[in-house]
Design a protein around this motif. Structure first.
Motif, PDB file in Angstrom:
ATOM      1  N   HIS A   1       0.826  -1.204   0.000  1.00 43.21           N
ATOM      2  CA  HIS A   1       0.000   0.000   0.000  1.00 43.21           C
ATOM      3  C   HIS A   1       0.863   1.258   0.000  1.00 43.21           C
ATOM      4  CE1 HIS A   1      -3.437   2.604   0.952  1.00 43.21           C
ATOM      5  NE2 HIS A   1      -2.672   3.154   1.879  1.00 43.21           N
ATOM      6  N   LYS A   2       1.893   1.286   0.824  1.00 38.44           N
ATOM      7  CA  LYS A   2       2.754   2.470   0.904  1.00 38.44           C
ATOM      8  C   LYS A   2       3.505   2.691  -0.407  1.00 38.44           C
ATOM      9  CE  LYS A   2       4.514   0.930   4.777  1.00 38.44           C
ATOM     10  NZ  LYS A   2       5.256   0.744   6.043  1.00 38.44           N
ATOM     11  N   LEU A   3       3.979   1.626  -1.011  1.00 40.08           N
ATOM     12  CA  LEU A   3       4.700   1.759  -2.277  1.00 40.08           C
ATOM     13  C   LEU A   3       3.772   2.201  -3.395  1.00 40.08           C
ATOM     14  CD1 LEU A   3       6.970  -1.407  -2.019  1.00 40.08           C
ATOM     15  CD2 LEU A   3       7.686   0.973  -1.758  1.00 40.08           C
ATOM     16  N   GLN A   4       2.564   1.676  -3.420  1.00 39.78           N
ATOM     17  CA  GLN A   4       1.597   2.101  -4.431  1.00 39.78           C
ATOM     18  C   GLN A   4       1.179   3.554  -4.210  1.00 39.78           C
ATOM     19  OE1 GLN A   4      -1.393  -0.972  -3.912  1.00 39.78           O
ATOM     20  NE2 GLN A   4      -0.617  -2.151  -5.647  1.00 39.78           N
ATOM     21  N   HIS A   5       0.966   3.912  -2.976  1.00 43.56           N
ATOM     22  CA  HIS A   5       0.518   5.272  -2.621  1.00 43.56           C
ATOM     23  C   HIS A   5       1.528   6.321  -3.073  1.00 43.56           C
ATOM     24  CE1 HIS A   5      -1.701   8.216  -0.160  1.00 43.56           C
ATOM     25  NE2 HIS A   5      -0.514   8.677   0.206  1.00 43.56           N
ATOM     26  N   THR A   6       2.808   5.985  -3.031  1.00 40.65           N
ATOM     27  CA  THR A   6       3.861   6.934  -3.382  1.00 40.65           C
ATOM     28  C   THR A   6       4.397   6.756  -4.804  1.00 40.65           C
ATOM     29  OG1 THR A   6       5.446   5.441  -2.321  1.00 40.65           O
ATOM     30  CG2 THR A   6       4.623   7.284  -1.002  1.00 40.65           C
ATOM     31  N   GLY A   7       3.815   5.845  -5.574  1.00 48.22           N
ATOM     32  CA  GLY A   7       4.244   5.641  -6.949  1.00 48.22           C
ATOM     33  C   GLY A   7       5.546   4.885  -7.104  1.00 48.22           C
ATOM     34  N   LEU A   8       5.920   4.117  -6.083  1.00 41.88           N
ATOM     35  CA  LEU A   8       7.193   3.380  -6.123  1.00 41.88           C
ATOM     36  C   LEU A   8       7.027   1.893  -6.421  1.00 41.88           C
ATOM     37  CD1 LEU A   8       8.967   5.028  -3.048  1.00 41.88           C
ATOM     38  CD2 LEU A   8       9.521   5.377  -5.464  1.00 41.88           C
ATOM     39  N   TYR A   9       5.827   1.411  -6.402  1.00 45.30           N
ATOM     40  CA  TYR A   9       5.580  -0.022  -6.534  1.00 45.30           C
ATOM     41  C   TYR A   9       6.176  -0.587  -7.822  1.00 45.30           C
ATOM     42  CZ  TYR A   9       2.926  -4.406  -6.825  1.00 45.30           C
ATOM     43  OH  TYR A   9       2.566  -5.724  -6.926  1.00 45.30           O
ATOM     44  N   ALA A  10       5.960   0.097  -8.939  1.00 44.77           N
ATOM     45  CA  ALA A  10       6.411  -0.419 -10.236  1.00 44.77           C
ATOM     46  C   ALA A  10       7.933  -0.499 -10.342  1.00 44.77           C
ATOM     47  CB  ALA A  10       5.860   0.451 -11.362  1.00 44.77           C
ATOM     48  N   TYR A  11       8.640   0.269  -9.533  1.00 52.43           N
ATOM     49  CA  TYR A  11      10.106   0.232  -9.571  1.00 52.43           C
ATOM     50  C   TYR A  11      10.659  -1.065  -8.981  1.00 52.43           C
ATOM     51  CZ  TYR A  11      10.433   5.253 -10.664  1.00 52.43           C
ATOM     52  OH  TYR A  11      10.359   6.494 -11.264  1.00 52.43           O
ATOM     53  N   PHE A  12       9.864  -1.764  -8.175  1.00 50.38           N
ATOM     54  CA  PHE A  12      10.368  -2.931  -7.455  1.00 50.38           C
ATOM     55  C   PHE A  12       9.613  -4.232  -7.733  1.00 50.38           C
ATOM     56  CE2 PHE A  12      11.732   0.676  -4.883  1.00 50.38           C
ATOM     57  CZ  PHE A  12      13.059   0.371  -4.680  1.00 50.38           C
TER      58      PHE A  12
END
Length: 241
Positions: free
Chosen positions: A133-144
């Protein structure tokens, strides 16, 4: 590959690492300041008052099960019995409300990840669904994605090495060639126990006086104060625009 211990600061530091393993809270997203604020506030209400330095030293980066066990032990030591049944759910609700309202990524991380080439993963003590949730919320999910790993997925949380070893295994890299970026003493100890090079990170909003020294004392080989600093060390001193 191991780096020698170093004081905080910039300099010519050329090293090649096969993969980078990032902690999440306080390294990728600026959530530690939210967690610390909400947790200390709620704990004080039930009689558990901690000075900020003690709190960060004992609890930051600790696996979830160990965190709750320590709090329960402290509460019992006051003669109050176990933690109140409603405490966990109330704390979770207050924390998520603040995260959804205030959470942002750490400055410079997206520019760093746009430059970085090679295997990388997130290895966090956070519960998996909250981590995602935190990674998606900040737009970082796709990087990892799909290399996002939680302490829930291993037998022992930080400061044990299990999570970092799990992440390296899933990436298919030798632990000795991995670089860990961590903002907590417990995380630094976990990376070292895994046989990895560990650099401390003090660029989060929760960083406090003595943070750098705390990470070096835990064994960090180096401490960086921003993702610009990290990029300068790893990418031929070229920093993100």
């Amino acid at each position: 590959m191991q780096a020698s211990a170093s004081k905080k600061g910039k300099g010519d530091y050329r090293m090649a690492f096969e993969a980078i393993l990032f902690d999440c809270d306080g390294v990728l997203v600026d959530s530690e300041k939210i967690y610390v604020s909400v947790e200390r506030e709620h704990l004080a209400r039930i009689g558990l008052d901690y000075e900020i330095d003690e709190y960060m030293d004992r609890f930051q980066g600790l696996g979830s099960d160990d965190f709750w066990a320590e709090l329960d032990r402290d509460h019992r030591s006051l003669g109050k019995g176990p933690l109140p049944e409603s405490f966990g759910s109330e704390l979770d609700a207050a924390t998520m409300e603040r995260i959804d309202r205030e959470l942002s990524e750490i400055a410079g991380i997206k520019q760093f990840l746009d430059i970085h080439e090679g295997p990388r993963a997130v290895a966090s003590s956070s519960r998996l669904q909250r981590l995602i949730h935190k990674l998606q919320h900040t737009g970082l999910y796709a990087y990892f994605e799909p290399h996002i790993y939680s302490g829930e997925q291993v037998a022992n949380g930080k400061p044990a090495p299990d999570l970092f070893l799990h992440a390296a295994s899933r990436l298919g890299v030798d632990a000795a060639t991995a670089l860990v970026i961590e903002d907590s003493a417990n995380g630094v100890k976990a990376g070292l126990a895994a046989g990895m090079t560990v650099w401390g990170f003090v660029g989060g909003g929760h960083s406090h006086q003595g943070h750098t020294e705390q990470l070096l004392e835990a064994g960090a080989h180096k401490v960086v104060d921003s993702h610009d600093d990290l990029a300068g060390l790893l990418f031929n001193s070229k920093k993100p625009n």
